[in-house]
Design a protein around this motif. Structure first.
Motif, PDB file in Angstrom:
ATOM      1  N   ALA A   1       0.803  -1.222   0.000  1.00 56.29           N
ATOM      2  CA  ALA A   1       0.000   0.000   0.000  1.00 56.29           C
ATOM      3  C   ALA A   1       0.837   1.272   0.000  1.00 56.29           C
ATOM      4  CB  ALA A   1      -0.928   0.002   1.213  1.00 56.29           C
ATOM      5  N   GLY A   2       2.155   1.147   0.127  1.00 52.26           N
ATOM      6  CA  GLY A   2       3.020   2.315   0.046  1.00 52.26           C
ATOM      7  C   GLY A   2       3.448   2.895   1.377  1.00 52.26           C
ATOM      8  N   ALA A   3       3.010   2.307   2.504  1.00 53.44           N
ATOM      9  CA  ALA A   3       3.355   2.823   3.832  1.00 53.44           C
ATOM     10  C   ALA A   3       4.235   1.815   4.572  1.00 53.44           C
ATOM     11  CB  ALA A   3       2.090   3.099   4.642  1.00 53.44           C
ATOM     12  N   ILE A   4       5.226   2.347   5.290  1.00 54.33           N
ATOM     13  CA  ILE A   4       6.098   1.530   6.130  1.00 54.33           C
ATOM     14  C   ILE A   4       6.059   2.112   7.532  1.00 54.33           C
ATOM     15  CG2 ILE A   4       8.420   0.597   6.448  1.00 54.33           C
ATOM     16  CD1 ILE A   4       9.022   1.337   3.538  1.00 54.33           C
ATOM     17  N   HIS A   5       5.878   1.269   8.521  1.00 53.90           N
ATOM     18  CA  HIS A   5       5.881   1.697   9.914  1.00 53.90           C
ATOM     19  C   HIS A   5       6.933   0.901  10.680  1.00 53.90           C
ATOM     20  CE1 HIS A   5       2.222   4.213   9.748  1.00 53.90           C
ATOM     21  NE2 HIS A   5       1.881   3.382   8.777  1.00 53.90           N
ATOM     22  N   CYS A   6       7.718   1.600  11.477  1.00 52.56           N
ATOM     23  CA  CYS A   6       8.792   0.978  12.248  1.00 52.56           C
ATOM     24  C   CYS A   6       8.235  -0.144  13.120  1.00 52.56           C
ATOM     25  CB  CYS A   6       9.476   2.041  13.118  1.00 52.56           C
ATOM     26  SG  CYS A   6      10.764   1.379  14.205  1.00 52.56           S
ATOM     27  N   VAL A   7       8.897  -1.302  13.091  1.00 53.07           N
ATOM     28  CA  VAL A   7       8.423  -2.445  13.868  1.00 53.07           C
ATOM     29  C   VAL A   7       8.652  -2.258  15.367  1.00 53.07           C
ATOM     30  CG1 VAL A   7       8.727  -4.076  11.964  1.00 53.07           C
ATOM     31  CG2 VAL A   7      10.635  -3.652  13.532  1.00 53.07           C
ATOM     32  N   HIS A   8       9.442  -1.237  15.739  1.00 53.38           N
ATOM     33  CA  HIS A   8       9.689  -1.004  17.162  1.00 53.38           C
ATOM     34  C   HIS A   8       8.813   0.116  17.714  1.00 53.38           C
ATOM     35  CE1 HIS A   8      11.874  -0.947  20.957  1.00 53.38           C
ATOM     36  NE2 HIS A   8      11.916   0.371  20.850  1.00 53.38           N
ATOM     37  N   CYS A   9       8.867   1.291  17.108  1.00 55.32           N
ATOM     38  CA  CYS A   9       8.141   2.448  17.648  1.00 55.32           C
ATOM     39  C   CYS A   9       6.845   2.748  16.910  1.00 55.32           C
ATOM     40  CB  CYS A   9       9.037   3.681  17.655  1.00 55.32           C
ATOM     41  SG  CYS A   9       9.343   4.370  16.006  1.00 55.32           S
ATOM     42  N   GLY A  10       6.658   2.175  15.722  1.00 55.67           N
ATOM     43  CA  GLY A  10       5.425   2.365  14.976  1.00 55.67           C
ATOM     44  C   GLY A  10       5.367   3.611  14.111  1.00 55.67           C
ATOM     45  N   ARG A  11       6.376   4.475  14.175  1.00 53.01           N
ATOM     46  CA  ARG A  11       6.321   5.697  13.375  1.00 53.01           C
ATOM     47  C   ARG A  11       6.439   5.393  11.884  1.00 53.01           C
ATOM     48  NH1 ARG A  11      11.601   6.970  15.571  1.00 53.01           N
ATOM     49  NH2 ARG A  11      10.693   8.648  16.814  1.00 53.01           N
TER      50      ARG A  11
ATOM     51  N   ARG B   1      10.399 -11.594   5.578  1.00 52.00           N
ATOM     52  CA  ARG B   1      11.146 -10.936   6.657  1.00 52.00           C
ATOM     53  C   ARG B   1      11.735  -9.613   6.182  1.00 52.00           C
ATOM     54  NH1 ARG B   1      14.084 -12.880  10.902  1.00 52.00           N
ATOM     55  NH2 ARG B   1      12.263 -14.185  11.256  1.00 52.00           N
ATOM     56  N   LYS B   2      12.151  -9.580   4.948  1.00 49.60           N
ATOM     57  CA  LYS B   2      12.769  -8.371   4.400  1.00 49.60           C
ATOM     58  C   LYS B   2      11.811  -7.193   4.445  1.00 49.60           C
ATOM     59  CE  LYS B   2      14.931  -6.631   0.156  1.00 49.60           C
ATOM     60  NZ  LYS B   2      15.370  -6.984  -1.219  1.00 49.60           N
ATOM     61  N   PHE B   3      10.499  -7.462   4.390  1.00 47.05           N
ATOM     62  CA  PHE B   3       9.517  -6.392   4.294  1.00 47.05           C
ATOM     63  C   PHE B   3       8.701  -6.232   5.575  1.00 47.05           C
ATOM     64  CE2 PHE B   3      10.321  -7.998  -0.003  1.00 47.05           C
ATOM     65  CZ  PHE B   3      10.874  -6.848  -0.564  1.00 47.05           C
ATOM     66  N   ALA B   4       9.296  -6.561   6.698  1.00 45.56           N
ATOM     67  CA  ALA B   4       8.645  -6.315   7.990  1.00 45.56           C
ATOM     68  C   ALA B   4       8.338  -4.827   8.120  1.00 45.56           C
ATOM     69  CB  ALA B   4       9.551  -6.765   9.145  1.00 45.56           C
ATOM     70  N   GLY B   5       7.140  -4.494   8.594  1.00 43.79           N
ATOM     71  CA  GLY B   5       6.737  -3.110   8.751  1.00 43.79           C
ATOM     72  C   GLY B   5       6.011  -2.524   7.550  1.00 43.79           C
ATOM     73  N   TYR B   6       6.014  -3.226   6.423  1.00 45.79           N
ATOM     74  CA  TYR B   6       5.326  -2.750   5.226  1.00 45.79           C
ATOM     75  C   TYR B   6       3.828  -3.026   5.357  1.00 45.79           C
ATOM     76  CZ  TYR B   6       9.639  -2.087   2.546  1.00 45.79           C
ATOM     77  OH  TYR B   6      10.865  -1.640   2.098  1.00 45.79           O
ATOM     78  N   GLN B   7       3.018  -2.048   4.965  1.00 44.67           N
ATOM     79  CA  GLN B   7       1.576  -2.235   4.971  1.00 44.67           C
ATOM     80  C   GLN B   7       1.170  -2.929   3.682  1.00 44.67           C
ATOM     81  OE1 GLN B   7      -0.741   1.299   5.649  1.00 44.67           O
ATOM     82  NE2 GLN B   7      -2.660   0.320   5.072  1.00 44.67           N
ATOM     83  N   VAL B   8       0.659  -4.154   3.817  1.00 39.95           N
ATOM     84  CA  VAL B   8       0.345  -4.989   2.675  1.00 39.95           C
ATOM     85  C   VAL B   8      -1.057  -5.554   2.809  1.00 39.95           C
ATOM     86  CG1 VAL B   8       0.994  -7.098   1.418  1.00 39.95           C
ATOM     87  CG2 VAL B   8       2.769  -5.614   2.366  1.00 39.95           C
ATOM     88  N   THR B   9      -1.811  -5.517   1.744  1.00 41.34           N
ATOM     89  CA  THR B   9      -3.107  -6.185   1.734  1.00 41.34           C
ATOM     90  C   THR B   9      -2.932  -7.555   1.085  1.00 41.34           C
ATOM     91  OG1 THR B   9      -3.690  -5.201  -0.389  1.00 41.34           O
ATOM     92  CG2 THR B   9      -4.389  -4.040   1.592  1.00 41.34           C
TER      93      THR B   9
END
Length: 246
Positions: A16-26, A234-242
């Motif tokens: 979806a084009g958004a990435i959020h940090c797996v630790h802090c969520g930003r 694993r490479k794309f942890a934090g990526y928003q994916v549908t």
């Protein structure tokens, strides 16, 4: 999503084009170290180089990024193991993390050989072994399903004899009980849900191709295997994916 039951079915992943940090969520424009924003990547102890090369631990120099985190995660027993993912390799993991670590690597066999008191010491032990056996997995070979079983017990005995002088020296420095040979552990054999192996490995990159789709043919290690290519989740942890599954 229970993917084992969806083998042989169509699977569609859309970034979806958004990435959020797996630790802090930003929100972050770029992922660092498999899912972290840059501030977390540059300040967290779990992102420091010594997590990849534990023999370089600098806790005792007073420069650990998060001493309390280090005390909780690094000053605990670790296992030195042999595994067969794309051939013989040596590795280390927390004492409670087998066989999860082998599954993560796509290994078809795993054998714990030593229990070591701390992460730094396990890194020093692994360094002895790395002079005689690889510590890496060839992911392309692992995904082709052409890996033959090995006699890990015989390999363990051979390598322990080879590195015995180095182990004795480490025990003399860190204490006789700091590095303990595990008595007759069983070799763990692992099967993966795979309908067919890819003949040619084509890897998807969500940063370059937002849509990944195809028939799910297998799951091994960190990878989903589709008839159209493979993707390392694993490479794309934090990526928003549908995810759409037939």
């Amino acid at each position: 999503l229970a993917l084992n039951a969806r083998l042989g079915q169509r699977l569609r992943l859309h970034y979806a084009g958004a990435i959020h940090c797996v630790h802090c969520g930003r929100h972050t424009r770029k992922s660092f170290g498999q899912g972290y924003c840059y501030p977390c990547f540059s300040t967290l102890a779990q992102c420091d180089l010594c997590l990849v090369r534990p023999e370089t631990c600098h806790y005792f120099q007073g420069t650990c990024r998060e001493p309390e985190w280090g005390e909780q995660h690094c000053f605990r027993p670790h296992i030195v193991y042999l595994a067969n993912a794309s051939g013989l390799k040596v590795g280390i993991t927390r004492g409670t993390n087998t066989p999860t670590r082998w599954l993560d690597q796509g290994a078809i066999q795993g054998l714990p050989i030593l229990e070591v008191a701390t992460r730094q010491q396990s890194g020093l032990v692994e360094t002895l072994f790395k002079a005689h056996v690889s510590d890496r997995t060839n992911w392309r070979a692992m995904l082709k399903g052409e890996v033959e079983p090995l006699d890990l017990v015989a390999e363990r005995d051979r390598l322990l004899d080879t590195v015995a002088p180095g182990l004795d020296a480490l025990r003399a420095t860190h204490g006789a009980e700091a590095i303990r040979t595990l008595e007759r552990p069983d070799v763990v054999s692992i099967d993966y849900p795979v309908l067919s192996w890819p003949r040619k490995i084509q890897s998807f990159n969500l940063d370059k191709q937002a849509l990944v789709e195809g028939t799910l043919t297998g799951i091994k290690g960190q990878y989903l295997m589709l008839d159209s290519g493979v993707i390392n989740l694993r490479k794309f942890a934090g990526y928003q994916v549908t995810v759409d599954a037939a």
